[in-house]
Write a protein that holds these residues in place. Sequence first.
Motif, mmCIF file in Angstrom:
data_model
loop_
_atom_site.group_PDB
_atom_site.id
_atom_site.type_symbol
_atom_site.label_atom_id
_atom_site.label_comp_id
_atom_site.label_asym_id
_atom_site.label_seq_id
_atom_site.Cartn_x
_atom_site.Cartn_y
_atom_site.Cartn_z
ATOM 1 N N SER A 1 0.780 -0.954 0.287
ATOM 2 C CA SER A 1 0.189 -0.236 -0.278
ATOM 3 C C SER A 1 1.152 1.121 0.003
ATOM 4 O O SER A 1 0.679 1.958 -0.508
ATOM 5 C CB SER A 1 -1.448 -0.015 1.012
ATOM 6 O OG SER A 1 0.008 -0.938 2.596
ATOM 7 N N LEU A 2 1.936 1.527 0.988
ATOM 8 C CA LEU A 2 3.313 2.365 0.420
ATOM 9 C C LEU A 2 3.446 2.713 -0.656
ATOM 10 O O LEU A 2 3.532 3.878 -1.334
ATOM 11 C CB LEU A 2 3.730 1.936 1.843
ATOM 12 C CG LEU A 2 4.988 3.068 1.473
ATOM 13 C CD1 LEU A 2 4.815 4.568 2.688
ATOM 14 C CD2 LEU A 2 6.164 2.776 2.599
ATOM 15 N N ALA A 3 4.147 1.475 -1.371
ATOM 16 C CA ALA A 3 4.362 1.782 -2.769
ATOM 17 C C ALA A 3 3.594 2.198 -3.775
ATOM 18 O O ALA A 3 3.783 2.727 -4.583
ATOM 19 C CB ALA A 3 4.436 0.263 -3.414
ATOM 20 N N VAL A 4 2.053 1.680 -3.474
ATOM 21 C CA VAL A 4 1.090 2.372 -4.610
ATOM 22 C C VAL A 4 1.100 2.958 -4.187
ATOM 23 O O VAL A 4 0.920 4.528 -5.185
ATOM 24 C CB VAL A 4 -0.143 1.116 -4.510
ATOM 25 C CG1 VAL A 4 -1.751 2.078 -5.296
ATOM 26 C CG2 VAL A 4 -0.599 0.000 -5.043
ATOM 27 N N LEU A 5 0.888 4.488 -3.348
ATOM 28 C CA LEU A 5 0.647 5.752 -2.544
ATOM 29 C C LEU A 5 1.409 5.967 -3.080
ATOM 30 O O LEU A 5 1.218 7.714 -2.952
ATOM 31 C CB LEU A 5 0.109 5.400 -1.184
ATOM 32 C CG LEU A 5 -1.005 6.286 -0.460
ATOM 33 C CD1 LEU A 5 -1.926 6.464 -1.339
ATOM 34 C CD2 LEU A 5 -0.405 6.181 1.311
ATOM 35 N N LEU A 6 2.639 5.827 -3.063
ATOM 36 C CA LEU A 6 4.041 6.369 -3.304
ATOM 37 C C LEU A 6 4.385 7.134 -4.894
ATOM 38 O O LEU A 6 3.884 7.982 -5.859
ATOM 39 C CB LEU A 6 5.386 5.826 -2.668
ATOM 40 C CG LEU A 6 6.542 6.747 -2.434
ATOM 41 C CD1 LEU A 6 6.210 8.156 -1.720
ATOM 42 C CD2 LEU A 6 7.673 6.158 -2.673
ATOM 43 N N THR B 1 1.077 9.420 7.191
ATOM 44 C CA THR B 1 1.562 10.858 6.382
ATOM 45 C C THR B 1 1.346 10.744 5.167
ATOM 46 O O THR B 1 0.641 11.895 4.380
ATOM 47 C CB THR B 1 2.976 10.570 7.370
ATOM 48 O OG1 THR B 1 3.133 10.164 7.767
ATOM 49 C CG2 THR B 1 3.303 12.308 6.724
ATOM 50 N N LEU B 2 1.745 10.154 3.743
ATOM 51 C CA LEU B 2 1.435 9.823 2.781
ATOM 52 C C LEU B 2 0.268 10.275 2.300
ATOM 53 O O LEU B 2 -0.212 10.847 1.429
ATOM 54 C CB LEU B 2 2.541 9.165 1.964
ATOM 55 C CG LEU B 2 2.787 8.809 0.079
ATOM 56 C CD1 LEU B 2 3.322 10.673 0.583
ATOM 57 C CD2 LEU B 2 3.656 7.708 0.244
ATOM 58 N N ALA B 3 -0.359 9.349 3.116
ATOM 59 C CA ALA B 3 -2.056 9.935 2.422
ATOM 60 C C ALA B 3 -2.677 10.689 2.780
ATOM 61 O O ALA B 3 -3.531 11.435 1.481
ATOM 62 C CB ALA B 3 -2.731 8.272 3.577
ATOM 63 N N ALA B 4 -2.373 11.546 3.485
ATOM 64 C CA ALA B 4 -2.530 13.033 4.043
ATOM 65 C C ALA B 4 -2.418 13.787 2.934
ATOM 66 O O ALA B 4 -3.010 15.159 1.930
ATOM 67 C CB ALA B 4 -2.206 13.562 4.725
ATOM 68 N N ALA C 1 -11.918 10.252 3.436
ATOM 69 C CA ALA C 1 -11.059 10.174 2.366
ATOM 70 C C ALA C 1 -10.100 9.714 3.109
ATOM 71 O O ALA C 1 -9.922 7.766 2.991
ATOM 72 C CB ALA C 1 -9.927 11.230 1.395
ATOM 73 N N GLN C 2 -9.586 9.752 3.957
ATOM 74 C CA GLN C 2 -8.329 9.131 4.958
ATOM 75 C C GLN C 2 -8.579 7.984 5.894
ATOM 76 O O GLN C 2 -8.014 6.663 5.867
ATOM 77 C CB GLN C 2 -7.551 10.107 5.748
ATOM 78 C CG GLN C 2 -6.642 9.849 5.943
ATOM 79 C CD GLN C 2 -6.394 11.467 6.901
ATOM 80 O OE1 GLN C 2 -6.825 12.591 6.976
ATOM 81 N NE2 GLN C 2 -4.531 11.191 6.933
ATOM 82 N N GLY C 3 -10.653 7.791 5.761
ATOM 83 C CA GLY C 3 -10.734 6.993 6.625
ATOM 84 C C GLY C 3 -10.561 5.882 6.050
ATOM 85 O O GLY C 3 -10.540 4.674 6.250
#
Lengths: 313, 335
Positions: free
Chosen positions: A17-22, A270-273, A289-291
């Motif tokens: 999920s971190l990779a996708v978000l990044l 942090t990245l999601a925000a 959206a964060q939720g």
Amino acid sequence: MTWFTADRLRLLVPALSLAVLLAAVFWVQPRAMSYTGLNLLFNLAVPIALATIAQMLIMTVNDLDLSMGTFVSFVACVTATFLQSNPVVGVLILVGCVGVYVVLGMVIYLRNLPSIVVTLGMSFVWGGLAVLLLPAPGGVAPDWIRAVMVSKPPLVPMAIIASVLIAAVAHWIVIRSAFGVVIRGVGGNERSVTRAGWSVLRARAAAYALAAVFAVLAGMCLVGLTTSADANIALRYTLLSIAGVILGGGEFVGGRVSPIGAVIGALTLTLAASFLSFLKISPDWQIGAQGAILIIVLALRLVLNRREGGAGK
Amino acid sequence: MKHFVVMTGLTVLLTSTALAETSAKRIALSNNYAGNSWRQAMLQSWETITKPAVEAGIVAAADAFTTAENQATEQAAQIQNMILEGYDAIVVNAASPTALNGAVKEACDAGITVVSFDGIVTEPCAWRIAVDFKQMGKDQLTYLAEKLPEGGKLLEIRGLAGVFVDDEISAGIHEGVAENPQFEIVGSVHGDWAQDVAQKAVAGILPSLPEDIVGVVTQGGDGYGAAQAFAAAGRDMPLIIMGNRQDELAWWKEQKDANGYETMSVSIAPGVSTLAFWVAQQILDGQDVPKELVVPFLRIDQDGLEASLETTPAGGVANVEYSLEDAQAVIAAAK
């Protein structure tokens, strides 16, 4: 070797999920794909990652710390005042804080108190002390902390190095060391730990002490980034740290935690925000959206866990 | 005639170069909170002023961002995101005067102009458009001294205990009393800037106060509540200073029509965000702007009451939007 798969799977979802978000952030804002960009994206995640590890240590022994945010705020106030003007007193206060955590850990165990209630009560104590110390926002970060937090190491930005370092140290303590095995054992099966001849009291006290150390580091890093403090500076950390642990593959009970996952969880939050703000989503929707991002990641984990459980049979 | 053409040509040239300076620049508003009528009006004003400015090509963009939660750490992250997005100027209403300093410094180091207003930041590289709350308290006494030259007993309604703004306004009021010794503060209550709290507090202290109260000094958001308390106690209505809230203005108008009641109303207009916008634009334009600026108060006097009341939405605050000329005047005053 089934435990290895379970462990890896626990990490796979948060890492993915971190990779996708990044990737999504890079796509929306290509400027982030640089040394400065990465540092700006992640530097405020460093104190959150430290607080998340602290929360994770508490959760390892099946407790929950609802005073994390106010405690980090208090530490930030101490750092910006005493630690700067009178380092000896500052260090003594911070050591005293760790001592308070040790006592808390022992009292909660000995009196069989619910940690949620005790730490909720402590949150008012820390909050009050922080206001007493800094009635109006102010203070100055000690130069050496500031220097560390704004340092520009070659090739890899400080925020990334710090995150990797935190994850590695926490992983070593909680997963590799004998002490880590014991505290996870306390969370998993207290009775068997007692039967094996370990002192649960001592293990819990140590887990709380270690958590306090990480929380103190979180407060110091935060002041290093902001340059000065405010009694309410880190109130969000309570929920962020819990969310980070869960997002990173940890669980509320059973001593099942993942330090690397927790750091990844903190970075993801942090990245999601930032991602939502790059998309220019209205603030009214941002919390929702964060939720939603949280729920999607957790749902993904649940599905994968189920599948793994099924395959095991 | 030729002269005239040359002159106009020159003016056009001059204005267009002035425009060209900032037409490619992008300005962002970083706001920490939008949960009350003042902040809503502030965002609305920003929209009203910046939209035409963007359409006219004065700036390339003027986007407003509000953090989802009123937390300094979140706003610091928001400012860092703005740096990444490559804005040329960031206008900020800060959650904390100090906790954003790190992020503000990052922005300055990246060559971004940072203008803080209302909730200002202490980082020296940023500009500050601050409110002189002390003056706001002092002005009330100046007005009272004019209206009631013989002086008399005053009741003071304070704000929320322990908040910096409350201390400042109150300090200004007491300074004003010291300069006008014909006045005496005989009672002081905390109204928390809310009409219901102020009404209860005033109703509670009134029985212990002498009959001849001539004036009530306030901090805004408490005048209507005070008036209700005086009316309920069957007392003579003193001169109550208002704070630009719609309910206060409506009550004042009602009294003015009924018995010629006279007072004044003073507060900060939420449109101060637009002042900050123009100041940022001026800095980007290369103008020499002092780092410390002061927000003008929005004061409503007897004559302007009707006009102000008309434009103030029910439950809202009297507002005014600032123009480029207003900003230039504020800058000139600070030099």
